[in-house]
Scaffold this active site. Sequence first.
Site, PDB file in Angstrom:
ATOM      1  N   LEU A  67     -31.272  12.649  60.633  1.00 14.83           N
ATOM      2  CA  LEU A  67     -31.592  11.444  59.859  1.00 14.83           C
ATOM      3  C   LEU A  67     -31.474  10.153  60.673  1.00 14.83           C
ATOM      4  O   LEU A  67     -32.085   9.149  60.345  1.00 14.83           O
ATOM      5  CB  LEU A  67     -30.682  11.345  58.630  1.00 14.83           C
ATOM      6  N   LYS A 168     -24.294   6.832  47.997  1.00 17.59           N
ATOM      7  CA  LYS A 168     -25.512   7.050  47.204  1.00 17.59           C
ATOM      8  C   LYS A 168     -26.029   5.736  46.596  1.00 17.59           C
ATOM      9  O   LYS A 168     -27.240   5.505  46.521  1.00 17.59           O
ATOM     10  CB  LYS A 168     -25.265   8.080  46.096  1.00 17.59           C
ATOM     11  N   VAL A 194     -24.908  19.414  40.021  1.00 15.74           N
ATOM     12  CA  VAL A 194     -25.960  20.438  40.071  1.00 15.74           C
ATOM     13  C   VAL A 194     -25.345  21.826  40.270  1.00 15.74           C
ATOM     14  O   VAL A 194     -24.602  22.047  41.228  1.00 15.74           O
ATOM     15  CB  VAL A 194     -26.941  20.129  41.226  1.00 15.74           C
ATOM     16  N   SER A 206     -21.025  21.000  44.810  1.00 17.47           N
ATOM     17  CA  SER A 206     -20.949  21.082  43.348  1.00 17.47           C
ATOM     18  C   SER A 206     -20.633  22.502  42.870  1.00 17.47           C
ATOM     19  O   SER A 206     -19.919  22.689  41.883  1.00 17.47           O
ATOM     20  CB  SER A 206     -22.230  20.561  42.703  1.00 17.47           C
TER      21      SER A 206
END
Length: 325
Positions: A67, A168, A194, A206
Amino acid sequence: MGEREGEVVCVTGGSGYIGSWLVQLLLHRGYTVNATLKNLNDEKETKHLQSLDGANQSNLRLFQMDLLNYDSIVAAVTGAAGVFHVASPCIVDQVQDPQLQLLDPAIKGTINVLTAAKEAGVRRVVVTSSISAIFPSPNWPADVVKDEDCWTDEEYCKQKGVWYPLSKTLAEKAAWKFAVEKGLDIVVVNPGTVMGPIIPPAINASMLMILRLLQGCTETYEDFFMGLVHVKDVALAHILVYENTLATGRHLCVEAISHYGDFAAKVAELYPEYKVPRLPKDTQPGLLRTKDGSKKLKELGLVFTPMEQIIKDSVESLRSKGYLS
């Protein structure tokens, strides 16, 4: 096969938990997918993608991407009509170096992906944000249900050292700023916690929550939980907002706005054989419950999997993968 036969899209973080489900559904709809991952030489990242239904060398192309390395993003995005930016580190445990581990990859990474998409002439970018960009928000009116107008309180996150919601929130705000300034069409999905069947070999943050709960962990995730959502529903939500030109803005993506205590109580009820701890009823102080939190996605036609089924699918998957006996 869908009407999108052969349309090229890029999925960043394609080997991850949400990413691999998204790749699977896109292939099923006839798209050609450029999926990015961290290491092309690691079978744990490539094998489960290559063995997806309908995956072959012509319609699934794997790209190694960092990224923070702009050129690696350009290679994956070139020629794509759409981009699904899913890749972002997710750590809800203790973070040693927030800037390095979370903030830089989330914020700079998002800007790099959007810049590459703009340069490549991409038609629409779907950004995977999170309910963590909506909650924790202690100053939101106590009698109003949280919705897409609500934003996480950045100062609260800094004071409490909850770095994932901060990452986020800042990444999503940076994305909206970029979209306005550079004229890029973006749309955002904000999934809750999720869960559901795991496609990759490794377990994600999660799914670790339900595994730990079944093992007796009493953590209540006060600043991280606002409701469950099935991983397949999250992938479908991404495709819905990509394909539907009327979809704009943010899209809260939860089966219901609920407390972690509600989830823990349902797990205990369904699986009495595990040592699920009794938690307080209200684990997220001030969070108003509602069945109808995701109105925008429901209006686009998404039918959410109920909590009970999400839990059953999750436990089944943990058992089949050998995480639970």
